[in-house]
Write a protein that holds these residues in place. Structure first.
Motif, short mmCIF file in Angstrom:
data_model
loop_
_atom_site.label_atom_id
_atom_site.label_comp_id
_atom_site.label_asym_id
_atom_site.label_seq_id
_atom_site.Cartn_x
_atom_site.Cartn_y
_atom_site.Cartn_z
N SER A 1 0.83 -1.20 0.00
CA SER A 1 0.00 0.00 0.00
C SER A 1 0.86 1.25 0.00
CB SER A 1 -0.90 0.02 1.24
OG SER A 1 -1.98 -0.82 1.01
N GLY A 2 0.51 2.20 -0.83
CA GLY A 2 1.19 3.49 -0.85
C GLY A 2 2.41 3.56 -1.75
N GLU A 3 2.78 2.43 -2.35
CA GLU A 3 3.96 2.43 -3.21
C GLU A 3 3.66 2.96 -4.61
OE1 GLU A 3 7.30 -0.92 -2.67
OE2 GLU A 3 5.31 -1.72 -3.11
N ILE A 4 4.68 3.49 -5.25
CA ILE A 4 4.63 3.71 -6.69
C ILE A 4 5.61 2.74 -7.33
CG2 ILE A 4 5.04 5.29 -8.60
CD1 ILE A 4 4.23 7.58 -6.96
N ILE A 5 5.11 1.90 -8.18
CA ILE A 5 6.03 0.97 -8.87
C ILE A 5 6.03 1.31 -10.35
CG2 ILE A 5 6.41 -1.44 -9.52
CD1 ILE A 5 5.91 -2.24 -6.79
N GLY A 6 7.22 1.43 -10.90
CA GLY A 6 7.37 1.68 -12.31
C GLY A 6 7.49 0.36 -13.04
N LEU A 7 6.73 0.22 -14.13
CA LEU A 7 6.82 -1.00 -14.93
C LEU A 7 7.39 -0.58 -16.27
CD1 LEU A 7 6.06 -4.02 -15.26
CD2 LEU A 7 3.81 -3.27 -16.03
N ILE A 8 8.60 -1.07 -16.57
CA ILE A 8 9.23 -0.63 -17.82
C ILE A 8 9.64 -1.84 -18.66
CG2 ILE A 8 10.08 1.52 -16.80
CD1 ILE A 8 12.88 0.25 -16.69
N ASP B 1 9.16 4.09 -6.39
CA ASP B 1 9.86 3.53 -5.23
C ASP B 1 10.63 2.29 -5.67
OD1 ASP B 1 8.69 5.36 -3.37
OD2 ASP B 1 6.82 4.25 -3.64
N ARG B 2 10.01 1.53 -6.54
CA ARG B 2 10.67 0.35 -7.09
C ARG B 2 10.33 0.26 -8.56
NH1 ARG B 2 8.83 -4.69 -5.28
NH2 ARG B 2 7.02 -3.69 -4.31
N VAL B 3 11.16 -0.49 -9.29
CA VAL B 3 10.92 -0.64 -10.72
C VAL B 3 10.90 -2.13 -11.05
CG1 VAL B 3 11.86 -0.19 -13.02
CG2 VAL B 3 12.05 1.56 -11.26
N VAL B 4 9.95 -2.52 -11.90
CA VAL B 4 9.90 -3.90 -12.41
C VAL B 4 10.18 -3.81 -13.91
CG1 VAL B 4 8.38 -5.85 -12.88
CG2 VAL B 4 8.30 -4.73 -10.65
N VAL B 5 11.09 -4.64 -14.40
CA VAL B 5 11.44 -4.57 -15.81
C VAL B 5 10.98 -5.83 -16.53
CG1 VAL B 5 13.29 -4.13 -17.45
CG2 VAL B 5 13.53 -3.34 -15.10
N LEU B 6 10.25 -5.64 -17.62
CA LEU B 6 9.83 -6.77 -18.45
C LEU B 6 10.60 -6.74 -19.76
CD1 LEU B 6 5.90 -6.80 -18.35
CD2 LEU B 6 7.48 -8.13 -16.95
N ASN B 7 10.86 -7.93 -20.29
CA ASN B 7 11.41 -8.04 -21.63
C ASN B 7 10.90 -9.34 -22.22
OD1 ASN B 7 12.89 -7.29 -23.86
ND2 ASN B 7 14.76 -8.34 -23.17
N PHE B 8 10.34 -9.29 -23.42
CA PHE B 8 9.72 -10.45 -24.04
C PHE B 8 8.80 -11.19 -23.08
CE2 PHE B 8 13.63 -10.03 -26.68
CZ PHE B 8 12.99 -9.70 -27.86
N GLY B 9 8.03 -10.42 -22.31
CA GLY B 9 7.02 -11.02 -21.45
C GLY B 9 7.55 -11.50 -20.10
N LYS C 1 9.88 -11.11 -16.48
CA LYS C 1 10.48 -10.12 -15.59
C LYS C 1 11.99 -10.36 -15.58
CE LYS C 1 10.51 -10.11 -10.92
NZ LYS C 1 9.96 -10.06 -9.55
N ILE C 2 12.75 -9.33 -15.95
CA ILE C 2 14.21 -9.53 -15.97
C ILE C 2 14.90 -8.78 -14.85
CG2 ILE C 2 14.36 -10.04 -18.45
CD1 ILE C 2 15.36 -7.11 -18.81
N ALA C 3 14.21 -7.89 -14.18
CA ALA C 3 14.83 -7.20 -13.05
C ALA C 3 13.76 -6.57 -12.20
CB ALA C 3 15.80 -6.14 -13.53
N GLU C 4 14.10 -6.34 -10.93
CA GLU C 4 13.21 -5.63 -10.02
C GLU C 4 14.07 -5.02 -8.93
OE1 GLU C 4 10.09 -7.97 -8.25
OE2 GLU C 4 9.55 -6.36 -6.87
N GLY C 5 13.78 -3.78 -8.55
CA GLY C 5 14.55 -3.16 -7.48
C GLY C 5 14.35 -1.67 -7.45
N ILE C 6 15.18 -0.99 -6.65
CA ILE C 6 15.06 0.46 -6.60
C ILE C 6 15.60 1.01 -7.91
CG2 ILE C 6 15.16 0.55 -4.08
CD1 ILE C 6 18.06 1.59 -4.43
N PRO C 7 15.11 2.18 -8.32
CA PRO C 7 15.44 2.71 -9.64
C PRO C 7 16.95 2.74 -9.92
CG PRO C 7 13.76 4.07 -8.63
CD PRO C 7 14.14 3.05 -7.61
#
Ligand SMILES: Nc1ncnc2c1ncn2[C@@H]1O[C@H](COP(=O)(O)OP(=O)(O)OP(=O)(O)O)[C@@H](O)[C@H]1O
Ligand SMILES: [Mg+2]
Lengths: 241, 326
Positions: free
Chosen positions: A30-37, A206-214, A216-222
């Protein structure tokens, strides 16, 4: 720590033979901003469509507020508290800006008068109040993107999914939208945001999740994600020598 | 806005006075039928104009209402005012049953499915003994033109007022329009498109059934061709499209114009009846090409543009840069 607001658990969504999203897992508090790139076609919008109920996952589950919501239709999830915008904006073009937002307000304010009052409040927040009586089709792209956010916001969501609401805006408009997103977080809304503009993602997530070809290849702080070699490789599109 | 109300109330007032001014039963009958067509055109418009779903079987609800009334009055001697609401309910139930599978479909399939439904209902009336087959049914006669005039006027005015309230004032109208404009966006905002379309379908069917009931008792004779044929639907469609979809007033105006034209033609130029359909077709084709929003849509659109131009500069629409992303 209380339980996460959203839990995405090994979710797969295929189109024909194509894994648009493949075994993706992550969670949001709750309260997080997650970037999905991720690069074009990585599966970001598809993942949004699965979380918001437009597609049922082929495999995996999604839990929202502790409840399994996999495969529930979008209109039920909207009422449960998941608001979303569309990358290709979907205004109710023939209606006014105010009417657009009134419609969204009905979810929590079934009476017309209350819905209208609520819609005005939302338009004040998103800076569209002066265009309230204009046809939605007369808005500029920046206005339409604001209208997307206004509609999703009028649901009074707990979780807000924003799909490229900054892309295509000029720098001034972009800054205003970023300010708006940060103010939404201060209102207690949890935000999952897709954006190609790194400046935006790196500054507000606050955190970033990275997708590539469907996948998840990375997750963590920006900062960490920005230096991740796999991520850099995905974005540059070829293996470093 | 308030001027629109005043005009409607004025029109209603004039219509109320008609029978005391005009003694000619032929003329009264024509106005009664014109009002019937207003009712059929606006009830068709509820689904077509507000949800974008074209129902090409609207006449089936009218016919079901007519046959329900005939059956109830003939078989169990029901009084008309018992048969009337039952006719509406039966039409509503048919819409519910037909709508659940078909309103999930895209618009074009829905159009075909409703057309097929109407043909099926007509076939049922043709082959059943109880409905008299192709010979149709006679109803107890009640020769009282003034009664039918006021009944028709009251019912259609009531339908109009109900629609006006639900579609232009109550939340339901905006929800329906949301689905017409973009059903995915509507879904993401908590609206269940199938459910709302189904409600609109039933809302469109019940009045058609009630009008069928009045028609049957008024004309005293119904058969599959007259109340279940294509013509009922076709005329309602043409009137609504010609007048302007999704406006209620438009279809009412369209009904008056087309019906007057038809009546004039059949009464005074009956030697040229073949020409009627040709001219009607030509007028409609021209209307669709030159007035795609119908007569009323064009007029109110023009007035609105003038008002906006006075108030604020029109914002130039920029191209949607995001549109190439999918
Ligand atoms: N409805 C669909 N039917 C078939 N394939 C689809 C569908 N939607 C998406 N895809 C495919 O799934 C993959 C992921 O698409 P998606 O739109 O989720 O990517 P994205 O990360 O949002 O890309 P972008 O950054 O360009 O918006 C792409 O290969 C796309 O062509
Ligand atoms: Mg996308």
């Amino acid at each position: 720590m209380s339980e996460p607001l959203l839990q995405v658990n090994a979710v797969t969504k295929t189109f024909g033979g194509l894994h648009a999203v493949f075994q993706v897992s992550f969670q949001m508090n709750s309260g997080e901003i997650i970037g999905l790139i991720g690069p074009n076609g990585a599966g970001k919008t598809t993942l949004f469509n699965v979380i918001s109920g437009f597609y049922a996952p082929n495999k995996g589950q999604i839990h929202f507020k502790g409840q399994d919501i996999s495969g529930k239709p979008p209109y039920k999830l909207a009422v449960l508290g998941i608001g979303r915008t569309f990358q290709v904006v979907k205004p109710f073009a023939g209606l006014t800006v105010l009417e657009n937002v009134i419609i969204a307000s009905f979810a929590k304010h079934p009476k017309r008068r209350q819905a209208e009052q609520h819609a005005w409040k939302i338009l004040e927040t998103t800076g569209l109040a002066d265009r309230a009586n204009a046809q939605a089709s007369s808005l500029t792209l920046a206005g339409r993107k604001r209208l997307e956010v206004s509609k999703a916001l009028a649901l009074e969501p707990t979780l807000l999914l924003l799909d490229e609401v900054v892309a295509g805006l000029n720098p001034t408009e972009a800054d205003r939208t970023i300010e708006l997103i940060l103010s939404l977080r201060n209102m207690g809304i949890t935000i999952l945001i897709v954006e190609h503009i790194m400046r935006v993602i790196m500054n507000i997530s606050d955190r970033v999740v990275v997708l590539n070809f469907g996948q998840k290849i990375a997750e963590g702080i920006p900062r960490d994600v920005a230096m991740d070699s796999g991520v850099i490789q995905a974005y540059l599109g070829e293996a470093p020598l | 806005m308030s001027r629109k109300y005043l005009l409607l109330i004025l029109a209603f007032g004039i219509l109320l006075a008609v029978p005391s001014v005009i003694q000619d039963t032929f003329f009264l009958r024509i106005i009664t039928e014109a009002i019937l067509w207003i009712g059929l055109a606006i009830s068709w418009d509820v689904l077509a104009g507000y949800t974008g779903y074209l129902n090409f079987g609207h006449g089936a609800f009218f016919g079901v209402g007519a046959y329900t009334t005939a059956l109830l009055m003939n078989l169990c001697g029901c009084p008309f005012f018992v048969a009337l609401p039952v006719a509406g309910v039966v039409a509503g139930i048919v819409a519910l049953i037909a709508g659940i599978p078909t309103l999930r479909l895209k618009g074009a399939y829905f159009a075909i499915a409703t057309w097929a439904l109407a043909r099926a209902v007509q076939q049922v009336a043709l082959v059943m003994d109880i409905t008299g087959g192709p010979d149709g049914m006679r109803l107890p006669t009640y020769l009282h033109p003034g009664f039918f005039y006021y009944l028709m006027l009251g019912v259609v005015a009531g339908i109009f007022a109900l629609y006006w309230f639900l579609l232009e004032k109550a939340p339901f109208g905006l929800k329906v329009k949301a689905i017409r404009e973009d059903d995915q966006s509507a879904m993401s905002l908590g609206l269940n498109p199938t459910k709302i379309k189904l409600q609109a379908f039933i809302l469109s069917a019940i009045p058609a059934g009630i009008l069928g009931a009045i028609y049957a008792y008024w004309i005293t004779y119904i058969d599959p061709a007259s109340v279940l044929g294509d013509l009922v639907t076709d005329q309602a469609v043409v009137m609504a499209v010609f007048g302007g979809l999704g406006t209620l007033i438009g279809p009412a105006i369209g009904a008056i114009i087309i019906f007057s034209f038809k009546t004039y033609f059949w009464a005074y130029l009956s030697n040229y009846q073949v020409l009627y359909l040709i001219i009607l077709g030509g007028v409609i084709a021209a209307g669709v090409v030159f007035l795609p929003n119908g007569i009323w849509g064009t007029i109110s659109g023009y007035l609105q543009t003038r008002r906006t131009l006075k108030q604020e500069p029109v914002v130039q629409e920029k191209t949607d840069k995001g549109a190439h992303h999918v």
